[in-house]
Design an enzyme around this catalytic site. Structure first.
Site, PDB file in Angstrom:
ATOM      1  N   ALA A   1       0.795  -1.230   0.000  1.00 37.90           N
ATOM      2  CA  ALA A   1       0.000   0.000   0.000  1.00 37.90           C
ATOM      3  C   ALA A   1       0.828   1.280   0.000  1.00 37.90           C
ATOM      4  O   ALA A   1       0.260   2.368   0.139  1.00 37.90           O
ATOM      5  CB  ALA A   1      -1.001   0.030   1.158  1.00 37.90           C
ATOM      6  N   ALA A   2       2.131   1.176  -0.192  1.00 32.37           N
ATOM      7  CA  ALA A   2       2.938   2.407  -0.285  1.00 32.37           C
ATOM      8  C   ALA A   2       2.494   3.219  -1.503  1.00 32.37           C
ATOM      9  O   ALA A   2       2.399   4.450  -1.445  1.00 32.37           O
ATOM     10  CB  ALA A   2       4.420   2.056  -0.390  1.00 32.37           C
ATOM     11  N   GLY A   3       2.205   2.525  -2.604  1.00 28.49           N
ATOM     12  CA  GLY A   3       1.741   3.223  -3.803  1.00 28.49           C
ATOM     13  C   GLY A   3       0.377   3.869  -3.583  1.00 28.49           C
ATOM     14  O   GLY A   3       0.112   4.969  -4.087  1.00 28.49           O
ATOM     15  N   ASP A   4      -0.490   3.185  -2.841  1.00 31.08           N
ATOM     16  CA  ASP A   4      -1.806   3.765  -2.534  1.00 31.08           C
ATOM     17  C   ASP A   4      -1.647   5.009  -1.662  1.00 31.08           C
ATOM     18  O   ASP A   4      -2.329   6.021  -1.864  1.00 31.08           O
ATOM     19  CB  ASP A   4      -2.678   2.742  -1.796  1.00 31.08           C
ATOM     20  CG  ASP A   4      -2.927   1.495  -2.637  1.00 31.08           C
ATOM     21  OD1 ASP A   4      -3.011   1.617  -3.878  1.00 31.08           O
ATOM     22  OD2 ASP A   4      -3.023   0.398  -2.051  1.00 31.08           O
TER      23      ASP A   4
HETATM   24  O1  RIB Z   1      -2.039  -1.925  -2.918  1.00 33.90           O
HETATM   25  C1  RIB Z   1      -2.104  -2.810  -1.843  1.00 33.90           C
HETATM   26  C2  RIB Z   1      -3.385  -3.583  -1.856  1.00 33.90           C
HETATM   27  O2  RIB Z   1      -3.412  -4.420  -2.989  1.00 33.90           O
HETATM   28  C3  RIB Z   1      -3.617  -4.504  -0.694  1.00 33.90           C
HETATM   29  O3  RIB Z   1      -4.217  -3.857   0.414  1.00 33.90           O
HETATM   30  C4  RIB Z   1      -4.459  -5.619  -1.279  1.00 33.90           C
HETATM   31  O4  RIB Z   1      -5.773  -5.639  -0.829  1.00 33.90           O
HETATM   32  C5  RIB Z   1      -4.394  -5.391  -2.786  1.00 33.90           C
HETATM   33  O5  RIB Z   1      -5.556  -4.878  -3.253  1.00 33.90           O
END
Ligand code: RIB
Length: 303
Positions: free
Chosen positions: A246-249
């Site tokens: 989730a670093a990219g998120d």
């Molecule tokens: O970007 C990370 C996410 O990718 C995780 O939380 C997982 O659920 C997938 O969707």
């Protein structure tokens, strides 16, 4: 306000020294169940970074659904656009190995039932400064949401900027690209989309597709470019990563927060880099995203 039209998954995470190869069984160190999904992650990260956020998506009527809703709500995200559909919620099977690298299998579940903005979603998107999209919902639904943002322009206000994280990497249809303002791939996704191995070349190719692009490079930082000729490189903070999930998120969400606050591309990149640097030092998806005061403090320390 920022709206996020995207996925919610329950992440089933195993921590292990070295991820197993085909046919191999290894013993893990720890197992955790953590709310995630690229859409929900971006919503939580944007809320913690200081934005008013609405999440538009779906969970199943299984045991994971209430936990996913609660994680969003606890972060202050408006979940009135989160539908409950029959069947299982999305799940992600994640292996995190020492050093922080991960591999992920996503089973869409309820996310696969989303067909496009519904109910009051279009109204919510029209009130937003940015619409964040990823590719864990059916492509037709993502395209429909992008076009809703494009079409919406309430009197006297500008429309929502459409920011796409093209993950997981799949070919992007022209109908989606024509409605995207800013694309934020990592370097692997950028290569998959453009066929260019060099991130700088990939950035240039992306600008042939959309007006602005950011290519994230992990420990090497991020590249920004726009069709009006701007080019920037933001170095990453030298931190010890324990989990890059989730670093990219986190990066994309923080970037959106800074842009909706009116910051220029250089400051928005620094803000996003600071948020991502904090997230990789913590385990998990929704559990790793920093709060605004933490990002501001890191910025003040001179990132
Ligand atoms: O970007 C990370 C996410 O990718 C995780 O939380 C997982 O659920 C997938 O969707």
């Amino acid at each position: 306000m920022i709206s996020v039209f995207g996925s919610a998954n329950m992440d089933l995470v195993a921590y292990v020294a070295q991820a197993p190869g085909p046919g191999e069984t290894v013993t893990g160190r720890e197992f955790r169940t953590i709310p995630g999904g690229k859409g929900a992650n971006q919503a939580i990260a944007a809320a913690r970074a200081g934005a008013d956020v609405a999440f538009l998506g779906a969970v199943g009527d299984d045991a994971f659904g209430p936990g996913l809703r609660a994680a969003l709500a606890e972060a202050g995200v408006d979940t009135s656009g989160l539908r409950v559909v029959p069947g299982p919620s999305g799940v992600a099977h994640i292996v995190v190995q020492d050093g922080g690298d991960n591999s992920i299998i996503v089973v869409p579940g309820a996310n696969g039932a989303v067909t496009g903005p519904a109910g009051r979603d279009a109204e919510v998107i029209a009130r937003s400064g940015a619409l964040l999209l990823q590719l864990e919902l059916p492509m037709d639904a993502v395209v429909a949401a992008a076009h809703v943002a494009r079409a919406a322009s309430p009197a006297g206000e500008s429309r929502a900027e459409v920011i796409l994280t093209p993950a997981p990497a799949v070919p992007l249809p022209a109908e989606l690209l024509e409605a995207v303002d800013l694309i934020v791939p990592n370097e692997h996704e950028a290569t998959a989309l453009t066929g260019r191995d060099d991130p700088g070349d990939a950035l240039e190719a992306l600008l042939g597709l959309v007006p602005e692009a950011v290519v994230t490079l992990g420990a090497r930082g991020a590249l920004y470019g726009s069709r009006d000729g701007a080019r920037l490189h933001q170095p990453a903070l030298p931190v010890r990563a324990v989990d890059t999930t989730a670093a990219g998120d986190t990066f994309a969400a923080a970037l959106a927060v800074a842009r909706t606050e009116g910051h220029d591309p250089a400051r928005a990149l620094r803000f996003a880099s600071a948020a991502a640097a904090l997230s990789v030092q913590r385990e998990g998806a929704s559990t790793s995203m920093p709060h605004r005061h933490e990002i501001d403090r890191l910025m003040e320390e001179g990132l």
